[in-house]
Write a protein that holds these residues in place. Structure first.
Motif, PDB file in Angstrom:
ATOM      1  N   THR A  52      -9.165  -7.090   2.192  1.00 55.57           N
ATOM      2  CA  THR A  52      -9.034  -6.562   0.832  1.00 55.57           C
ATOM      3  C   THR A  52     -10.418  -6.454   0.221  1.00 55.57           C
ATOM      4  O   THR A  52     -11.195  -7.412   0.270  1.00 55.57           O
ATOM      5  CB  THR A  52      -8.148  -7.471  -0.047  1.00 55.57           C
ATOM      6  OG1 THR A  52      -6.870  -7.586   0.571  1.00 55.57           O
ATOM      7  CG2 THR A  52      -7.977  -6.882  -1.442  1.00 55.57           C
ATOM      8  N   LYS A  68      -5.289   0.826  -4.387  1.00 55.10           N
ATOM      9  CA  LYS A  68      -4.609   0.463  -5.620  1.00 55.10           C
ATOM     10  C   LYS A  68      -5.602   0.665  -6.753  1.00 55.10           C
ATOM     11  O   LYS A  68      -6.700   0.110  -6.717  1.00 55.10           O
ATOM     12  CB  LYS A  68      -4.134  -0.986  -5.570  1.00 55.10           C
ATOM     13  CG  LYS A  68      -3.133  -1.238  -4.459  1.00 55.10           C
ATOM     14  CD  LYS A  68      -2.734  -2.692  -4.400  1.00 55.10           C
ATOM     15  CE  LYS A  68      -1.748  -2.929  -3.278  1.00 55.10           C
ATOM     16  NZ  LYS A  68      -1.252  -4.299  -3.249  1.00 55.10           N
ATOM     17  N   ASP A  69      -5.216   1.449  -7.714  1.00 52.21           N
ATOM     18  CA  ASP A  69      -6.117   1.763  -8.825  1.00 52.21           C
ATOM     19  C   ASP A  69      -5.397   1.506 -10.131  1.00 52.21           C
ATOM     20  O   ASP A  69      -4.345   2.083 -10.397  1.00 52.21           O
ATOM     21  CB  ASP A  69      -6.560   3.228  -8.736  1.00 52.21           C
ATOM     22  CG  ASP A  69      -7.728   3.535  -9.652  1.00 52.21           C
ATOM     23  OD1 ASP A  69      -8.358   2.590 -10.150  1.00 52.21           O
ATOM     24  OD2 ASP A  69      -7.995   4.726  -9.851  1.00 52.21           O
ATOM     25  N   SER A  70      -5.956   0.610 -10.924  1.00 51.63           N
ATOM     26  CA  SER A  70      -5.411   0.351 -12.257  1.00 51.63           C
ATOM     27  C   SER A  70      -6.572   0.404 -13.230  1.00 51.63           C
ATOM     28  O   SER A  70      -7.730   0.490 -12.845  1.00 51.63           O
ATOM     29  CB  SER A  70      -4.719  -1.010 -12.308  1.00 51.63           C
ATOM     30  OG  SER A  70      -5.672  -2.049 -12.174  1.00 51.63           O
ATOM     31  N   ARG A  72      -4.358   1.049   1.795  1.00 53.94           N
ATOM     32  CA  ARG A  72      -3.691   1.104   0.496  1.00 53.94           C
ATOM     33  C   ARG A  72      -4.757   1.056  -0.583  1.00 53.94           C
ATOM     34  O   ARG A  72      -5.472   0.065  -0.708  1.00 53.94           O
ATOM     35  CB  ARG A  72      -2.751  -0.080   0.313  1.00 53.94           C
ATOM     36  CG  ARG A  72      -1.485   0.009   1.077  1.00 53.94           C
ATOM     37  CD  ARG A  72      -0.527  -1.146   0.715  1.00 53.94           C
ATOM     38  NE  ARG A  72       0.698  -1.010   1.443  1.00 53.94           N
ATOM     39  CZ  ARG A  72       0.876  -1.395   2.707  1.00 53.94           C
ATOM     40  NH1 ARG A  72      -0.122  -1.959   3.357  1.00 53.94           N
ATOM     41  NH2 ARG A  72       2.019  -1.224   3.305  1.00 53.94           N
ATOM     42  N   GLN A 126     -12.396  -5.580  -3.345  1.00 55.51           N
ATOM     43  CA  GLN A 126     -12.220  -5.430  -4.793  1.00 55.51           C
ATOM     44  C   GLN A 126     -13.565  -5.385  -5.481  1.00 55.51           C
ATOM     45  O   GLN A 126     -14.503  -6.092  -5.080  1.00 55.51           O
ATOM     46  CB  GLN A 126     -11.446  -6.611  -5.379  1.00 55.51           C
ATOM     47  CG  GLN A 126      -9.983  -6.625  -5.022  1.00 55.51           C
ATOM     48  CD  GLN A 126      -9.272  -7.756  -5.727  1.00 55.51           C
ATOM     49  OE1 GLN A 126      -9.718  -8.894  -5.684  1.00 55.51           O
ATOM     50  NE2 GLN A 126      -8.177  -7.436  -6.391  1.00 55.51           N
ATOM     51  N   SER A 153      -9.656  -1.971  -9.242  1.00 53.62           N
ATOM     52  CA  SER A 153      -9.322  -1.131  -8.095  1.00 53.62           C
ATOM     53  C   SER A 153      -9.506  -1.980  -6.845  1.00 53.62           C
ATOM     54  O   SER A 153     -10.397  -2.819  -6.780  1.00 53.62           O
ATOM     55  CB  SER A 153     -10.250   0.082  -8.018  1.00 53.62           C
ATOM     56  OG  SER A 153     -10.047   0.916  -9.116  1.00 53.62           O
ATOM     57  N   SER A 154      -8.645  -1.737  -5.863  1.00 61.13           N
ATOM     58  CA  SER A 154      -8.796  -2.459  -4.610  1.00 61.13           C
ATOM     59  C   SER A 154      -8.374  -1.570  -3.454  1.00 61.13           C
ATOM     60  O   SER A 154      -7.593  -0.635  -3.611  1.00 61.13           O
ATOM     61  CB  SER A 154      -7.975  -3.753  -4.608  1.00 61.13           C
ATOM     62  OG  SER A 154      -6.593  -3.461  -4.652  1.00 61.13           O
ATOM     63  N   GLU A 187      -0.557   3.860  -6.480  1.00 63.61           N
ATOM     64  CA  GLU A 187      -0.961   3.373  -5.170  1.00 63.61           C
ATOM     65  C   GLU A 187      -0.939   4.555  -4.198  1.00 63.61           C
ATOM     66  O   GLU A 187      -0.003   5.336  -4.171  1.00 63.61           O
ATOM     67  CB  GLU A 187      -0.012   2.277  -4.702  1.00 63.61           C
ATOM     68  CG  GLU A 187      -0.389   1.737  -3.343  1.00 63.61           C
ATOM     69  CD  GLU A 187       0.492   0.596  -2.892  1.00 63.61           C
ATOM     70  OE1 GLU A 187       0.072  -0.544  -3.087  1.00 63.61           O
ATOM     71  OE2 GLU A 187       1.574   0.871  -2.355  1.00 63.61           O
ATOM     72  N   TYR A 188      -1.991   4.647  -3.404  1.00 63.31           N
ATOM     73  CA  TYR A 188      -2.096   5.673  -2.367  1.00 63.31           C
ATOM     74  C   TYR A 188      -2.065   4.964  -1.021  1.00 63.31           C
ATOM     75  O   TYR A 188      -2.753   3.962  -0.829  1.00 63.31           O
ATOM     76  CB  TYR A 188      -3.401   6.451  -2.520  1.00 63.31           C
ATOM     77  CG  TYR A 188      -3.539   7.111  -3.865  1.00 63.31           C
ATOM     78  CD1 TYR A 188      -2.957   8.340  -4.109  1.00 63.31           C
ATOM     79  CD2 TYR A 188      -4.232   6.488  -4.896  1.00 63.31           C
ATOM     80  CE1 TYR A 188      -3.060   8.948  -5.348  1.00 63.31           C
ATOM     81  CE2 TYR A 188      -4.345   7.079  -6.139  1.00 63.31           C
ATOM     82  CZ  TYR A 188      -3.762   8.315  -6.367  1.00 63.31           C
ATOM     83  OH  TYR A 188      -3.860   8.902  -7.593  1.00 63.31           O
ATOM     84  N   VAL A 189      -1.276   5.492  -0.083  1.00 62.78           N
ATOM     85  CA  VAL A 189      -1.115   4.846   1.222  1.00 62.78           C
ATOM     86  C   VAL A 189      -1.341   5.867   2.331  1.00 62.78           C
ATOM     87  O   VAL A 189      -0.855   6.999   2.251  1.00 62.78           O
ATOM     88  CB  VAL A 189       0.296   4.227   1.370  1.00 62.78           C
ATOM     89  CG1 VAL A 189       0.462   3.582   2.742  1.00 62.78           C
ATOM     90  CG2 VAL A 189       0.564   3.217   0.268  1.00 62.78           C
TER      91      VAL A 189
END
Length: 132
Positions: free
Chosen positions: A128, A28-30, A26, A130, A34-35, A1-3
C-alpha cells in the motif's frame, strides 16, 4: 475506487514454475487521502527460488520499521507498507543515458522485496502506497 487486474504469469519463463500470478491495482482517491494498493496473488507448481518483487521509483527510499518504508521526491513523501515476511533491498541506479536522465533527474531507485527460500507455493503479497 479504480481497479485493474491482470494475469501476468506469462511474463515469467517456464523454469520459474509460475502457474498463476494475478496482480490487482486499486487506486483509492478521496478528498483527504489517496492510496494505491498493489495485491499480488501467486501460485507456483514448485519452489525453485525465493520470490522477488520489484518496484522502481524516482524518489529516494528510506527503510523504516519492519513492513514500512518511505519514498521522498521534491518534498513529497509517500509511505509504503509491505508484508513483513518480505525483506527489502534498495539500490540506487544512476542513469547514464542523457535522454532518460533528463526525465528522471539522473537517478532511479529499485526496491527489491525477497521472500524466504521456503515461502509457500500459494500466497498473496499486498503493498500500500499513501501520501503522508
Amino acid at each position: 475506487e479504480y481497479v485493474m487486474t491482470s494475469e501476468i504469469s506469462g511474463a515469467y519463463p517456464k523454469e520459474a514454475a509460475c502457474k498463476s500470478y494475478v496482480r490487482t491495482l486499486r487506486l483509492k482517491d478521496s478528498n483527504s487521502k489517496s492510496s494505491l494498493v498493489i495485491e499480488d496473488n501467486y501460485e507456483l507448481t514448485e519452489r525453485k527460488a525465493p520470490d522477488d518483487v520489484h518496484f522502481i521509483t524516482p524518489g529516494e527510499v528510506t527503510l523504516g520499521a519492519k513492513g514500512v518504508l518511505t519514498i521522498e521526491k521534491d518534498g513529497d513523501v509517500m509511505k509504503m507498507t509491505y508484508p513483513s515476511t518480505l525483506t527489502p533491498e534498495i539500490e540506487r541506479m544512476d542513469i547514464e543515458d542523457s535522454r532518460l536522465a533528463r526525465h528522471w533527474d539522473g537517478v532511479l531507485f529499485a526496491i527489491r522485496f525477497k521472500s524466504a527460500p521456503d515461502a509457500p507455493l500459494t500466497g498473496t503479497y499486498r503493498f500500500t502506497v499513501q501520501m503522508k
